[in-house]
Write a protein that holds these residues in place. Structure first.
Motif, PDB file in Angstrom:
ATOM      1  N   LEU A   7       0.791  -1.156   0.100  1.00 25.34           N
ATOM      2  CA  LEU A   7      -0.066   0.182   0.079  1.00 25.34           C
ATOM      3  C   LEU A   7       0.643   1.192   0.051  1.00 25.34           C
ATOM      4  O   LEU A   7       2.084   1.554   0.592  1.00 25.34           O
ATOM      5  CB  LEU A   7      -0.782  -0.028   1.217  1.00 25.34           C
ATOM      6  N   ASN A   8       0.386   2.240  -0.724  1.00 18.32           N
ATOM      7  CA  ASN A   8       1.042   3.628  -0.838  1.00 18.32           C
ATOM      8  C   ASN A   8       0.849   4.475   0.069  1.00 18.32           C
ATOM      9  O   ASN A   8      -0.133   5.277   0.282  1.00 18.32           O
ATOM     10  CB  ASN A   8       0.477   4.214  -2.428  1.00 18.32           C
ATOM     11  N   GLY A   9       1.566   4.135   1.415  1.00 18.18           N
ATOM     12  CA  GLY A   9       1.444   5.116   2.693  1.00 18.18           C
ATOM     13  C   GLY A   9       0.109   4.931   3.336  1.00 18.18           C
ATOM     14  O   GLY A   9      -0.428   5.831   3.944  1.00 18.18           O
ATOM     15  N   VAL A  10      -0.595   3.693   3.090  1.00 16.69           N
ATOM     16  CA  VAL A  10      -1.972   3.797   3.570  1.00 16.69           C
ATOM     17  C   VAL A  10      -2.055   2.484   4.838  1.00 16.69           C
ATOM     18  O   VAL A  10      -1.478   1.609   4.425  1.00 16.69           O
ATOM     19  CB  VAL A  10      -3.013   3.416   2.307  1.00 16.69           C
ATOM     20  N   THR A  11      -2.400   2.708   5.684  1.00 15.55           N
ATOM     21  CA  THR A  11      -2.797   1.640   6.673  1.00 15.55           C
ATOM     22  C   THR A  11      -4.436   1.549   6.892  1.00 15.55           C
ATOM     23  O   THR A  11      -5.014   2.459   7.113  1.00 15.55           O
ATOM     24  CB  THR A  11      -2.107   1.916   7.895  1.00 15.55           C
ATOM     25  N   ILE A  12      -4.853   0.319   6.801  1.00 15.56           N
ATOM     26  CA  ILE A  12      -6.381   0.171   6.967  1.00 15.56           C
ATOM     27  C   ILE A  12      -6.440  -0.027   8.450  1.00 15.56           C
ATOM     28  O   ILE A  12      -6.116  -1.135   8.910  1.00 15.56           O
ATOM     29  CB  ILE A  12      -6.762  -1.177   6.076  1.00 15.56           C
ATOM     30  N   SER A  13      -7.220   0.801   9.084  1.00 20.87           N
ATOM     31  CA  SER A  13      -7.198   0.832  10.494  1.00 20.87           C
ATOM     32  C   SER A  13      -8.195  -0.205  11.000  1.00 20.87           C
ATOM     33  O   SER A  13      -7.958  -1.104  11.840  1.00 20.87           O
ATOM     34  CB  SER A  13      -7.677   2.418  11.054  1.00 20.87           C
ATOM     35  N   ARG A  14      -9.373  -0.169  10.333  1.00 26.76           N
ATOM     36  CA  ARG A  14     -10.352  -1.273  10.599  1.00 26.76           C
ATOM     37  C   ARG A  14     -11.366  -1.260   9.537  1.00 26.76           C
ATOM     38  O   ARG A  14     -11.593  -0.287   8.997  1.00 26.76           O
ATOM     39  CB  ARG A  14     -11.018  -1.232  12.027  1.00 26.76           C
ATOM     40  N   LEU A  15     -11.987  -2.719   9.320  1.00 22.23           N
ATOM     41  CA  LEU A  15     -13.346  -2.640   8.421  1.00 22.23           C
ATOM     42  C   LEU A  15     -14.535  -2.194   9.146  1.00 22.23           C
ATOM     43  O   LEU A  15     -14.767  -2.418  10.034  1.00 22.23           O
ATOM     44  CB  LEU A  15     -13.415  -3.883   7.656  1.00 22.23           C
ATOM     45  N   LYS A  16     -15.232  -1.464   8.397  1.00 20.12           N
ATOM     46  CA  LYS A  16     -16.709  -0.977   9.050  1.00 20.12           C
ATOM     47  C   LYS A  16     -17.711  -2.517   9.291  1.00 20.12           C
ATOM     48  O   LYS A  16     -17.697  -3.226   8.187  1.00 20.12           O
ATOM     49  CB  LYS A  16     -17.358   0.137   8.180  1.00 20.12           C
ATOM     50  N   ASN A  17     -18.269  -2.080  10.129  1.00 20.24           N
ATOM     51  CA  ASN A  17     -19.447  -3.378  10.363  1.00 20.24           C
ATOM     52  C   ASN A  17     -20.792  -2.730  10.153  1.00 20.24           C
ATOM     53  O   ASN A  17     -21.306  -1.969  10.922  1.00 20.24           O
ATOM     54  CB  ASN A  17     -19.356  -4.041  11.697  1.00 20.24           C
ATOM     55  N   LYS A  18     -21.202  -2.944   8.872  1.00 20.80           N
ATOM     56  CA  LYS A  18     -22.388  -2.126   8.490  1.00 20.80           C
ATOM     57  C   LYS A  18     -23.756  -3.012   8.448  1.00 20.80           C
ATOM     58  O   LYS A  18     -23.762  -4.444   8.499  1.00 20.80           O
ATOM     59  CB  LYS A  18     -22.136  -1.605   7.018  1.00 20.80           C
ATOM     60  N   PHE A  19     -24.892  -2.263   8.489  1.00 20.16           N
ATOM     61  CA  PHE A  19     -26.188  -2.935   8.406  1.00 20.16           C
ATOM     62  C   PHE A  19     -26.528  -3.600   7.167  1.00 20.16           C
ATOM     63  O   PHE A  19     -26.860  -4.833   6.945  1.00 20.16           O
ATOM     64  CB  PHE A  19     -27.408  -1.670   8.499  1.00 20.16           C
ATOM     65  N   GLY A  20     -26.200  -3.001   6.057  1.00 20.10           N
ATOM     66  CA  GLY A  20     -26.196  -3.573   4.839  1.00 20.10           C
ATOM     67  C   GLY A  20     -24.927  -3.422   3.854  1.00 20.10           C
ATOM     68  O   GLY A  20     -23.675  -3.281   4.445  1.00 20.10           O
ATOM     69  N   THR A  21     -24.884  -3.909   2.721  1.00 16.51           N
ATOM     70  CA  THR A  21     -23.599  -3.665   1.885  1.00 16.51           C
ATOM     71  C   THR A  21     -22.565  -4.237   2.465  1.00 16.51           C
ATOM     72  O   THR A  21     -21.518  -3.769   2.362  1.00 16.51           O
ATOM     73  CB  THR A  21     -23.295  -1.836   1.469  1.00 16.51           C
ATOM     74  N   GLN A  22     -22.817  -5.458   2.853  1.00 19.98           N
ATOM     75  CA  GLN A  22     -21.757  -6.336   3.639  1.00 19.98           C
ATOM     76  C   GLN A  22     -20.832  -6.752   2.839  1.00 19.98           C
ATOM     77  O   GLN A  22     -19.726  -7.144   3.380  1.00 19.98           O
ATOM     78  CB  GLN A  22     -22.563  -7.179   4.539  1.00 19.98           C
ATOM     79  N   SER A  23     -21.051  -6.948   1.488  1.00 22.30           N
ATOM     80  CA  SER A  23     -19.750  -7.498   0.770  1.00 22.30           C
ATOM     81  C   SER A  23     -18.941  -6.455   0.297  1.00 22.30           C
ATOM     82  O   SER A  23     -17.832  -6.980  -0.267  1.00 22.30           O
ATOM     83  CB  SER A  23     -20.624  -8.189  -0.449  1.00 22.30           C
TER      84      SER A  23
END
Length: 645
Positions: free
Chosen positions: A285-301
């Motif tokens: 990744l170009n200077g990017v860190t994924i802090s966390r993924l969102k846990n959502k009501f929909g659009t889960q894919s």
């Protein structure tokens, strides 16, 4: 009498979905209104083929896989020894659905095909069919489309020589149909300080070019393209295309300069990386860190993440401080995609409800049982739902028409015109009209499709509430969850309603925006029907008058009050304006091809929205047969009873 068991007794027959390009009565009418006959004949077979393919079992299996195997961070963001390592993993179903969309050119068509002013209409007719089966892959495709349009504008205007090669390469990837080459794009605006309010952006970009003679890092090993001279750091609260290959993002550069827009590759080549098998070289990744993924009501894919940027390398787009103006190009596209997704979900929901009504019976009193497709109350409910769907489709596709006119201003549109060309505004009013429609159509449609999709789910009774992964084509619970986001992202209903008022009160463009709406309402009244075989001419005259009066009341309100005074009423103003425009479009629709079904839908809508008195409906045909024709189409066959509708 024999008792039932798990495998014996009554078992409901499975509803069968049909190709919506043929079976969706409203869509069928819409494309005939908005596309020239010769063009529809040319593109129709390919669109029909797509309509068949999106209902295949293979597609539904990929949907189920994308929902069950949701995105995750490998090792929760660390390797076995605790070293931070942002590696996003998406499922096979998600990848396959994306590849299908790439091959079908759901974005590329607008850039590698030329149907003149109707190009966007052809593109989004296909997206409409794909939406219910794409498992949210059209979300990153929307940002892919917006980024392509933004870069296209800069390439056509003559971007800086140093940037041109980078922008051209990205544009070529964004508009490719080859899954091995196609890129999607992120659109990073949202931060913790505020969703759609980007003025408080805390992301900072510093101009920090590489020293002369140094080795400039590349985005990949295959393409000798340098990373940009700007170093970008900050925190982005929502990223809905975390698996994309690039992004367009906002950041501040200097105090007092405002917000600027940047292009940045998601990954960079690192020759010192060592793979699990000992091979050297790879991308990270170009200077990017994924802090966390969102846990959502929909659009889960869909992988949505919080991202921390530390020295992300990118390229400035346009001038410093013009970021909001630059990103608005993308927003105009992504908002259209969001609204098309909303009516796409509703179209699929109605298709499922129609199919269910053909095979399900219900009690009708005194021991009688009727198929729901012949049940007067159920068919009136579906007919009213279809009327609302058709009304929103008129507004959405007129917005698409305006977008096509704006993007291809020099196009003649070919020798043959579509019926909607009667409402083609003068060239000087196209941009002001689109300025109003771009916020208004999303605010109104995305809000109103949510209860409508729920009504489709309710039409299936208890089975509609189930997450039907075992019969994915009936899974309206998934579609309802995903449809709810339309009224939230790319600007909530209130945000966009406020933006509509700002457009109408804009010091430089507001008068033109008002003039553009005035032109549409006036012109619609001029071409509206004078009468028909089933409706008195006086009814249509009254409808035209009430449409004009309702717009004049809104116009007086807008012109007599300040923006601050109008803001608390912005939602009501926006929704009423949307209803005026829909009513006007309905009149043109009836005029283009009169018929009792569309006349009934038009008058029912005008009565429901208080443009006409309910007494008008008393003398009109309100039979079960008419409701069936509105839902299933005239002359269709009820597969349960064998009776013609």
């Amino acid at each position: 009498m024999e008792p039932s068991s798990a495998n014996s007794g009554f078992i409901q027959s499975q509803p069968v979905l049909r190709n919506q390009f043929h079976d969706d009565v409203s869509l069928n009418r819409i494309v005939k209104l908005f596309l020239p006959h010769s063009l529809l004949e040319a593109v129709g077979p390919e669109i029909a083929e797509l309509g068949e393919q999106v209902l295949s079992q293979e597609i539904f299996d990929w949907i189920t896989d994308s929902e069950k195997n949701q995105p995750y961070l490998r090792g929760s963001g660390r390797d076995a020894f605790g070293k931070p390592k942002s590696e996003l993993v998406v499922g096979e179903g998600w990848r396959k659905l994306q590849e299908f969309g790439f091959k079908k050119g759901v974005v590329a068509l607008n850039y590698d095909s030329d149907y003149g002013e109707y190009t966007r209409l052809v593109q989004f007719t296909r997206c409409h069919l794909w939406e219910g089966s794409c498992a949210n892959t059209l979300c990153p495709a929307a940002m892919q489309d917006g980024a392509a349009r933004l870069l296209q504008r800069h390439l056509n205007a003559g971007s800086r020589p140093a940037d041109h090669r980078v922008f051209r390469n990205a544009y070529d990837h964004l508009t490719s149909r080859d899954p091995s080459k196609t890129w999607t794009s992120g659109q990073w605006m949202t931060e913790r300080t505020g969703g759609s309010d980007v003025s408080q952006t805390e992301t900072v970009a510093t101009y920090d070019p590489y020293p002369d003679g140094s080795t400039v890092p590349r985005a990949s090993a295959e393409e000798d393209l340098p990373l940009g001279p700007w170093s970008i750091s900050g925190f982005k609260w929502f990223s809905s295309a975390t698996d994309s290959q690039m992004t367009i993002l906002l950041a501040k550069t200097q105090p007092g300069k405002g917000v600027s827009a940047f292009f940045a590759p998601m990954r960079q080549y690192n020759p010192s990386l060592i793979s699990a098998t000992g091979q050297r070289g790879g991308t990270e990744l170009n200077g990017v860190t994924i802090s966390r993924l969102k846990n959502k009501f929909g659009t889960q894919s869909l992988p949505t993440a919080e991202l921390e940027l530390k020295g992300m390398r990118g390229w400035l787009i346009g001038k410093e401080g013009n970021g909001i103006q630059e990103i608005s190009t993308i927003l105009n596209i992504t908002r259209v995609h969001t609204t098309v997704s909303s009516v796409g979900y509703l179209g699929r929901g109605i298709a499922v409800a129609k199919a269910f009504a053909l095979v399900r019976e219900a009690g009708a009193g005194r021991g009688r049982r009727l198929p729901l497709s012949t049940h007067p109350l159920h068919m009136r409910t579906l007919a009213n739902l279809t009327t609302d769907y058709h009304a929103m489709m008129l507004l959405v596709f007129y917005t698409l028409y305006a977008l096509g006119l704006d993007e291809r201003a020099s196009s003649s549109g070919g020798s043959q015109k579509a019926p909607i060309a009667k409402l083609r505004p003068p060239p000087n009013l196209v941009a002001p009209l689109l300025r109003v429609l771009s916020s208004l159509h999303k605010s109104y449609v995305c809000e109103n499709t949510v209860p409508a999709v729920f009504a489709c789910m309710e039409a299936l009774g208890g089975v509609g509430y189930l997450v039907n992964t075992e019969s994915e084509h009936l899974n309206l619970a998934r579609i309802f969850r995903d449809a709810c986001v339309g009224a939230i992202w790319e600007g909530t209903t209130d945000v966009l309603a406020g933006d509509t008022v700002r457009a109408l009160k804009h010091p430089a463009m507001g008068n033109q925006c008002v003039e553009a709406v005035d032109w549409v309402v006036t012109r619609a009244g001029e071409v509206a029907v004078a009468g028909s075989s089933t409706v008195s001419p006086s009814v249509w005259r009254e409808a035209k008058t009430t449409m004009t009066t309702a717009w004049q009341d809104l116009k007086d309100q807008v012109e007599s009050k300040s923006q601050a005074e109008l803001l608390p009423e912005a939602r009501g103003i926006t929704f009423r304006l949307a209803e005026v425009l829909i009513g006007s479009l309905f009149l043109v629709d009836v005029a283009s091809s009169p018929g009792r079904e569309v006349e009934a839908m038009c008058l029912r809508y005008l009565v429901k929205k208080r443009f006409l008195d309910e007494s008008i409906l008393a003398g009109l045909d309100q039979t079960l047969e008419l409701d069936q024709a509105i839902v299933y189409g005239r002359g269709s066959v009820n597969s349960v009873t064998g009776a013609k509708l």
